[in-house]
Design a protein around this motif. Structure first.
Motif: not given
Length: 66
Positions: A1-14, A42-53
């Motif tokens: 399943m393809t990961e949904p694209w998130l908006s700037a508002d969505d990723i900020a809330a995440h 944004f892809q949440a998985s990419e952002v999460d990996d970036w934060v963890r790194g």
């Protein structure tokens, strides 16, 4: 399943930060983001990996977030 694209508002809330912080991180910290027309997506998985790194570490904007 393809990961949904998130908006700037969505990723900020995440992440629990403001949208302004997201834009600062894109410009100054290399936060993974994809510009589609005028919008950042944004892809949440990419952002999460970036934060963890450690991508968001040490940014002055962090302090304002609480």
């Amino acid at each position: 399943m393809t990961e949904p694209w998130l908006s700037a508002d969505d990723i900020a809330a995440h992440l629990g930060v403001t949208k302004d912080t997201v834009y600062t991180w894109i410009a100054e910290k290399g936060m993974p983001a994809h510009k589609i027309g005028r919008l950042w997506k944004f892809q949440a998985s990419e952002v999460d990996d970036w934060v963890r790194g450690g991508g968001a570490a040490g940014n002055a904007a962090d302090g304002a977030e609480g």
